[in-house]
Design a protein around this motif. Structure first.
Motif, short mmCIF file in Angstrom:
data_model
loop_
_atom_site.label_atom_id
_atom_site.label_comp_id
_atom_site.label_asym_id
_atom_site.label_seq_id
_atom_site.Cartn_x
_atom_site.Cartn_y
_atom_site.Cartn_z
N LEU A 114 1.00 -1.17 -0.22
CA LEU A 114 -0.18 -0.10 -0.04
C LEU A 114 0.76 1.22 -0.04
N GLU A 115 0.17 2.20 -0.76
CA GLU A 115 1.06 3.44 -0.85
C GLU A 115 0.10 4.65 -0.29
N GLY A 116 0.44 5.52 0.34
CA GLY A 116 -0.29 6.72 0.84
C GLY A 116 -0.27 6.86 2.43
N PRO A 117 -0.89 7.64 3.13
CA PRO A 117 -1.04 8.01 4.47
C PRO A 117 -1.86 6.73 5.09
N LEU A 118 -1.24 5.80 5.56
CA LEU A 118 -1.85 4.59 6.25
C LEU A 118 -2.71 4.82 7.21
N PRO A 119 -4.07 4.67 7.53
CA PRO A 119 -4.86 4.92 8.76
C PRO A 119 -4.69 3.86 9.69
N GLN A 120 -5.28 4.04 11.00
CA GLN A 120 -5.01 2.97 12.02
C GLN A 120 -5.87 1.64 11.49
N LYS A 121 -5.32 0.68 12.01
CA LYS A 121 -5.81 -0.65 11.72
C LYS A 121 -7.33 -0.80 12.21
N GLY A 122 -8.03 -1.34 11.45
CA GLY A 122 -9.57 -1.25 11.83
C GLY A 122 -10.32 -0.20 11.10
N ALA A 123 -9.72 0.54 10.37
CA ALA A 123 -10.50 1.86 9.88
C ALA A 123 -11.18 1.32 8.64
N LEU A 124 -12.03 2.09 8.17
CA LEU A 124 -13.27 1.66 7.15
C LEU A 124 -12.43 2.63 6.02
N ILE A 125 -12.41 1.74 4.76
CA ILE A 125 -11.99 2.08 3.50
C ILE A 125 -12.93 1.64 2.40
N THR A 126 -12.96 2.69 1.49
CA THR A 126 -13.91 2.31 0.23
C THR A 126 -12.94 2.19 -0.97
N ALA A 148 -4.09 -6.05 5.45
CA ALA A 148 -3.39 -5.04 6.17
C ALA A 148 -4.05 -4.53 7.48
N GLY A 149 -5.39 -5.38 7.78
CA GLY A 149 -5.94 -4.73 8.89
C GLY A 149 -7.23 -4.05 8.89
N TYR A 150 -7.64 -3.40 7.66
CA TYR A 150 -8.64 -2.62 7.30
C TYR A 150 -9.88 -3.13 7.11
N VAL A 151 -11.07 -2.43 7.19
CA VAL A 151 -12.32 -3.13 6.97
C VAL A 151 -12.69 -2.46 5.55
#
Length: 193
Positions: A114-126, A148-151
């Motif tokens: 992944l490239e970019g500002p990574l959010p905290q694990k468990g964060a919601l991504i579209t 990577a731990g995202y929803v």
């Protein structure tokens, strides 16, 4: 594009006509999946133009999960989309970052997917996509984000080719939102010719 820009019926029709004129071709084509088709859709000439990306970004932003902290997509088709939607969000005073999912892990340095500002694990991504056929590219992006731990609950595409992508998304527990279906684009292309 300002925060006052609304993706209304006129903007939708404008984008549809642009896709029909610039992104759609009728003939005999071999798709990335290896399938043969008489319809070809390449959204990049639209998504890589300033005015085209402005229309697409505003339309996609309207469908991004309200609690999402980022939009992401598989490189190359989603690269302008995630950047454009993040910019449209900023202009609308909404905090939303962009992530690019590599097709394979980076071969050096951190080996990142992944490239970019990574959010905290468990964060919601579209997840954003330009064209969905079988859903394979979108599902690859979703899988990497989940690893990577995202929803991820939703995939937004410019065009659904109506060849099983929606069914594949549903089977994976995902909502597929399509700005347009292939039949809309091909019908519009016929009307404009």
């Amino acid at each position: 594009m300002t925060s006052a820009f609304r993706f209304d019926d006129d903007a939708r029709r404008s984008l549809l006509e642009r896709l029909a004129r610039v992104a759609y071709r009728h003939g005999q084509f071999t798709l990335a999946s290896g399938r043969e088709s008489e319809h070809y859709v390449n959204c990049k000439p639209v998504s890589l133009s300033g005015s085209g990306l402005a229309l697409i970004s505003r339309a996609m932003l309207d469908h991004v999960d309200a609690q999402a902290v980022a939009v992401a997509g598989l490189t190359l088709g989603a690269d302008p989309l995630v950047s454009g939607v993040a910019m449209a969000a900023a202009l609308a005073n909404r905090s939303l970052d962009a992530l690019i999912v590599r097709k394979q892990a980076k071969g050096h340095g951190t080996g990142a997917w992944l490239e970019g500002p990574l959010p905290q694990k468990g964060a919601l991504i579209t997840v954003l996509e330009d064209v969905v056929t079988t859903g394979g590219s979108s599902l690859k992006a979703v899988h990497q984000l989940q690893e990577a731990g995202y929803v991820v609950n939703r995939v937004i595409t410019i065009v659904d080719r109506e060849e099983g992508g929606a069914k594949a998304m549903a089977a994976a527990g995902l909502d597929l939102v399509s700005l347009f279906r292939l039949t809309e684009v091909s019908n519009c292309a016929r009307e404009l010719s």
